[in-house]
Design a protein around this motif. Structure first.
Motif, PDB file in Angstrom:
ATOM      1  N   VAL A 133       0.847  -1.204   0.000  1.00 27.59           N
ATOM      2  CA  VAL A 133       0.000   0.000   0.000  1.00 27.59           C
ATOM      3  C   VAL A 133       0.877   1.247   0.000  1.00 27.59           C
ATOM      4  CG1 VAL A 133      -1.751   1.296   1.289  1.00 27.59           C
ATOM      5  CG2 VAL A 133      -1.880  -1.204   1.172  1.00 27.59           C
ATOM      6  N   PHE A 134       1.901   1.251   0.846  1.00 30.19           N
ATOM      7  CA  PHE A 134       2.816   2.393   0.905  1.00 30.19           C
ATOM      8  C   PHE A 134       3.508   2.596  -0.445  1.00 30.19           C
ATOM      9  CE2 PHE A 134       3.719   2.027   5.781  1.00 30.19           C
ATOM     10  CZ  PHE A 134       2.435   2.470   6.044  1.00 30.19           C
ATOM     11  N   GLU A 135       3.950   1.495  -1.054  1.00 28.28           N
ATOM     12  CA  GLU A 135       4.658   1.597  -2.330  1.00 28.28           C
ATOM     13  C   GLU A 135       3.735   2.138  -3.420  1.00 28.28           C
ATOM     14  OE1 GLU A 135       8.091  -1.841  -1.944  1.00 28.28           O
ATOM     15  OE2 GLU A 135       6.095  -2.446  -2.595  1.00 28.28           O
ATOM     16  N   ALA A 136       2.486   1.692  -3.416  1.00 29.92           N
ATOM     17  CA  ALA A 136       1.521   2.173  -4.418  1.00 29.92           C
ATOM     18  C   ALA A 136       1.216   3.658  -4.226  1.00 29.92           C
ATOM     19  CB  ALA A 136       0.241   1.347  -4.347  1.00 29.92           C
ATOM     20  N   GLN A 137       1.168   4.096  -2.967  1.00 28.68           N
ATOM     21  CA  GLN A 137       0.894   5.510  -2.660  1.00 28.68           C
ATOM     22  C   GLN A 137       2.105   6.400  -2.916  1.00 28.68           C
ATOM     23  OE1 GLN A 137      -2.028   4.728   1.223  1.00 28.68           O
ATOM     24  NE2 GLN A 137       0.053   5.429   1.530  1.00 28.68           N
ATOM     25  N   GLY A 138       3.281   5.788  -2.791  1.00 30.01           N
ATOM     26  CA  GLY A 138       4.503   6.582  -2.836  1.00 30.01           C
ATOM     27  C   GLY A 138       4.805   7.274  -1.528  1.00 30.01           C
ATOM     28  N   SER A 139       4.185   6.785  -0.438  1.00 23.91           N
ATOM     29  CA  SER A 139       4.437   7.359   0.884  1.00 23.91           C
ATOM     30  C   SER A 139       3.928   6.402   1.956  1.00 23.91           C
ATOM     31  CB  SER A 139       3.746   8.712   1.053  1.00 23.91           C
ATOM     32  OG  SER A 139       2.335   8.545   1.035  1.00 23.91           O
ATOM     33  N   GLY A 140       4.411   6.598   3.167  1.00 24.84           N
ATOM     34  CA  GLY A 140       3.968   5.781   4.300  1.00 24.84           C
ATOM     35  C   GLY A 140       5.031   5.762   5.374  1.00 24.84           C
ATOM     36  N   GLN A 141       4.648   5.311   6.553  1.00 23.72           N
ATOM     37  CA  GLN A 141       5.586   5.271   7.674  1.00 23.72           C
ATOM     38  C   GLN A 141       5.300   4.069   8.557  1.00 23.72           C
ATOM     39  OE1 GLN A 141       5.548   8.772  10.169  1.00 23.72           O
ATOM     40  NE2 GLN A 141       7.451   8.231  11.212  1.00 23.72           N
ATOM     41  N   PHE A 142       6.332   3.311   8.856  1.00 25.23           N
ATOM     42  CA  PHE A 142       6.258   2.253   9.856  1.00 25.23           C
ATOM     43  C   PHE A 142       6.808   2.792  11.170  1.00 25.23           C
ATOM     44  CE2 PHE A 142       6.708  -0.167   5.870  1.00 25.23           C
ATOM     45  CZ  PHE A 142       5.632  -1.037   5.977  1.00 25.23           C
ATOM     46  N   VAL A 143       6.067   2.607  12.246  1.00 30.60           N
ATOM     47  CA  VAL A 143       6.567   2.906  13.585  1.00 30.60           C
ATOM     48  C   VAL A 143       6.568   1.582  14.345  1.00 30.60           C
ATOM     49  CG1 VAL A 143       6.242   4.200  15.720  1.00 30.60           C
ATOM     50  CG2 VAL A 143       5.634   5.248  13.524  1.00 30.60           C
ATOM     51  N   ASN A 144       7.753   1.029  14.522  1.00 31.78           N
ATOM     52  CA  ASN A 144       7.890  -0.277  15.158  1.00 31.78           C
ATOM     53  C   ASN A 144       8.335  -0.107  16.606  1.00 31.78           C
ATOM     54  OD1 ASN A 144       7.259  -1.467  12.675  1.00 31.78           O
ATOM     55  ND2 ASN A 144       9.410  -1.588  12.066  1.00 31.78           N
ATOM     56  N   ILE A 145       7.586  -0.722  17.511  1.00 33.54           N
ATOM     57  CA  ILE A 145       7.898  -0.596  18.936  1.00 33.54           C
ATOM     58  C   ILE A 145       8.884  -1.685  19.348  1.00 33.54           C
ATOM     59  CG2 ILE A 145       6.990  -0.440  21.280  1.00 33.54           C
ATOM     60  CD1 ILE A 145       6.051   1.795  19.351  1.00 33.54           C
ATOM     61  N   SER A 146      10.084  -1.261  19.657  1.00 36.03           N
ATOM     62  CA  SER A 146      11.105  -2.173  20.164  1.00 36.03           C
ATOM     63  C   SER A 146      11.138  -2.027  21.688  1.00 36.03           C
ATOM     64  CB  SER A 146      12.467  -1.879  19.523  1.00 36.03           C
ATOM     65  OG  SER A 146      13.449  -2.770  20.003  1.00 36.03           O
ATOM     66  N   SER A 147      12.293  -1.815  22.265  1.00 35.70           N
ATOM     67  CA  SER A 147      12.425  -1.711  23.717  1.00 35.70           C
ATOM     68  C   SER A 147      13.853  -1.308  24.049  1.00 35.70           C
ATOM     69  CB  SER A 147      12.111  -3.067  24.365  1.00 35.70           C
ATOM     70  OG  SER A 147      12.390  -3.053  25.754  1.00 35.70           O
ATOM     71  N   ILE A 148      14.029  -0.739  25.234  1.00 34.17           N
ATOM     72  CA  ILE A 148      15.386  -0.572  25.744  1.00 34.17           C
ATOM     73  C   ILE A 148      16.069  -1.939  25.787  1.00 34.17           C
ATOM     74  CG2 ILE A 148      16.753   0.039  27.781  1.00 34.17           C
ATOM     75  CD1 ILE A 148      15.714   2.465  26.237  1.00 34.17           C
ATOM     76  N   ALA A 149      15.269  -2.992  26.012  1.00 31.27           N
ATOM     77  CA  ALA A 149      15.787  -4.361  26.004  1.00 31.27           C
ATOM     78  C   ALA A 149      16.138  -4.833  24.597  1.00 31.27           C
ATOM     79  CB  ALA A 149      14.768  -5.316  26.627  1.00 31.27           C
ATOM     80  N   GLY A 150      15.867  -4.000  23.598  1.00 27.01           N
ATOM     81  CA  GLY A 150      16.313  -4.263  22.241  1.00 27.01           C
ATOM     82  C   GLY A 150      17.604  -3.524  21.928  1.00 27.01           C
ATOM     83  N   ARG A 151      18.142  -2.842  22.935  1.00 25.74           N
ATOM     84  CA  ARG A 151      19.432  -2.141  22.816  1.00 25.74           C
ATOM     85  C   ARG A 151      20.468  -2.765  23.741  1.00 25.74           C
ATOM     86  NH1 ARG A 151      18.416   3.502  21.183  1.00 25.74           N
ATOM     87  NH2 ARG A 151      20.092   4.205  22.526  1.00 25.74           N
ATOM     88  N   LYS A 152      19.988  -3.331  24.842  1.00 28.00           N
ATOM     89  CA  LYS A 152      20.864  -3.978  25.819  1.00 28.00           C
ATOM     90  C   LYS A 152      20.109  -5.201  26.346  1.00 28.00           C
ATOM     91  CE  LYS A 152      23.136  -3.174  30.286  1.00 28.00           C
ATOM     92  NZ  LYS A 152      23.350  -2.214  31.378  1.00 28.00           N
ATOM     93  N   VAL A 153      20.778  -6.352  26.394  1.00 30.03           N
ATOM     94  CA  VAL A 153      20.091  -7.591  26.787  1.00 30.03           C
ATOM     95  C   VAL A 153      19.656  -7.507  28.249  1.00 30.03           C
ATOM     96  CG1 VAL A 153      20.278 -10.088  27.041  1.00 30.03           C
ATOM     97  CG2 VAL A 153      21.334  -8.946  25.085  1.00 30.03           C
ATOM     98  N   PHE A 154      18.375  -7.769  28.469  1.00 32.19           N
ATOM     99  CA  PHE A 154      17.773  -7.732  29.809  1.00 32.19           C
ATOM    100  C   PHE A 154      17.873  -9.137  30.406  1.00 32.19           C
ATOM    101  CE2 PHE A 154      13.489  -7.453  32.191  1.00 32.19           C
ATOM    102  CZ  PHE A 154      14.107  -7.024  33.345  1.00 32.19           C
ATOM    103  N   SER A 155      18.958  -9.356  31.153  1.00 36.87           N
ATOM    104  CA  SER A 155      19.157 -10.676  31.731  1.00 36.87           C
ATOM    105  C   SER A 155      19.677 -10.547  33.150  1.00 36.87           C
ATOM    106  CB  SER A 155      20.146 -11.493  30.893  1.00 36.87           C
ATOM    107  OG  SER A 155      21.454 -10.933  30.976  1.00 36.87           O
ATOM    108  N   PRO A 156      19.389 -11.536  33.994  1.00 38.43           N
ATOM    109  CA  PRO A 156      18.663 -12.771  33.678  1.00 38.43           C
ATOM    110  C   PRO A 156      17.155 -12.533  33.541  1.00 38.43           C
ATOM    111  CG  PRO A 156      19.148 -12.713  36.015  1.00 38.43           C
ATOM    112  CD  PRO A 156      19.828 -11.504  35.410  1.00 38.43           C
TER     113      PRO A 156
END
Length: 251
Positions: A133-156
């Motif tokens: 749909v975005f490609e057909a329109q020639g515009s669009g935006q994905f906002v993907n929710i990651s986490s601080i735990a996607g920058r540094k491993v949250f362990s244990p």
């Protein structure tokens, strides 16, 4: 300047997954107040319909679409419903997520599978549905929710969860590079935020630890404001990543 930027949200068609609570619900309210047209997706249709009624009563525009992001046909139907209702899709907020914290030694493989299905495959299914749909329109935006735990491993405890969120960040960066030009990709990495995410664990020790950890949680609206900031930028400005955490969070 800020007023002009805010007008960049007015009229935009924004699809939000996981919109029945937490970050998704707060984002829906915040963007609706700024004039966005909302497509709210989640499994709990009763909660979605109540939120839609609230937004419409306040003069906004929104529809509810019962969606399980782990089912590709549901993701396709969600985007199709948005196009049918509003004629286009401007933003997809891939927000639905599961955080099941437990040590690796507990081997909660079912929970590992569920996190992979929701946090990774759910994002991919959303991308697969919206990208044409975005490609057909020639515009669009994905906002993907990651986490601080996607920058540094949250362990244990959060090793697999971190793995899924590192995947979201990696997929988002590769997607940004591939689509280039007219399609924007934003990663939002929340820290400790007040939401139902903390209740995703079945491990009693992990649940107790999270209750203590979440004493410093900031409101979900903090993330909604970050999403709005990324969405309201001019079309030639791609806010690639925003990390938002409580000032008291050292992780």
């Amino acid at each position: 300047m800020s007023a002009n930027l805010e007008s960049n949200i007015t009229g935009k068609v924004v699809v939000v997954t996981g919109a029945s609570s937490g970050l998704g619900e707060a984002t829906a309210r915040h963007l609706a107040a700024k004039g966005a047209r909302l497509v709210l997706a989640a499994r709990r249709i009763d909660r979605l319909e109540a939120l839609v009624a609230e937004i419409v009563a306040a003069g906004g525009q929104a529809i509810a679409v019962q969606t399980d992001v782990t089912v590709k046909a549901d993701a396709d139907a969600m985007i199709a419903a948005a196009v049918k209702a509003f004629g286009r899709v401007d933003v997809l907020v891939n927000n639905a997520g599961l955080m099941a914290i437990a040590p690796m030694s507990a081997t909660k493989v079912d929970e590992w599978d569920r996190m992979i299905d929701i946090n990774i495959k759910g994002v991919l299914y959303g991308i697969a549905a919206a990208l044409p749909v975005f490609e057909a329109q020639g515009s669009g935006q994905f906002v993907n929710i990651s986490s601080i735990a996607g920058r540094k491993v949250f362990s244990p405890g959060g090793t697999v969860y971190s793995g899924t969120k590192f995947a979201v960040s990696a997929i988002s960066e590769g997607l940004r590079h591939e689509v280039g030009g007219k399609i924007r990709v934003t990663v939002i990495s929340p820290g400790v935020v007040d939401s139902e995410l903390r209740h995703g664990s079945s491990d009693p020790d992990a649940l107790k630890g999270l209750e203590d950890f979440y004493q410093i949680a900031i409101p979900a609206n903090a993330i909604a404001r970050a999403i709005a900031y990324a969405v309201e930028q001019p079309a030639d400005v791609d806010v690639s990543e925003i990390a938002v955490r409580p000032t008291l969070q050292d992780f």
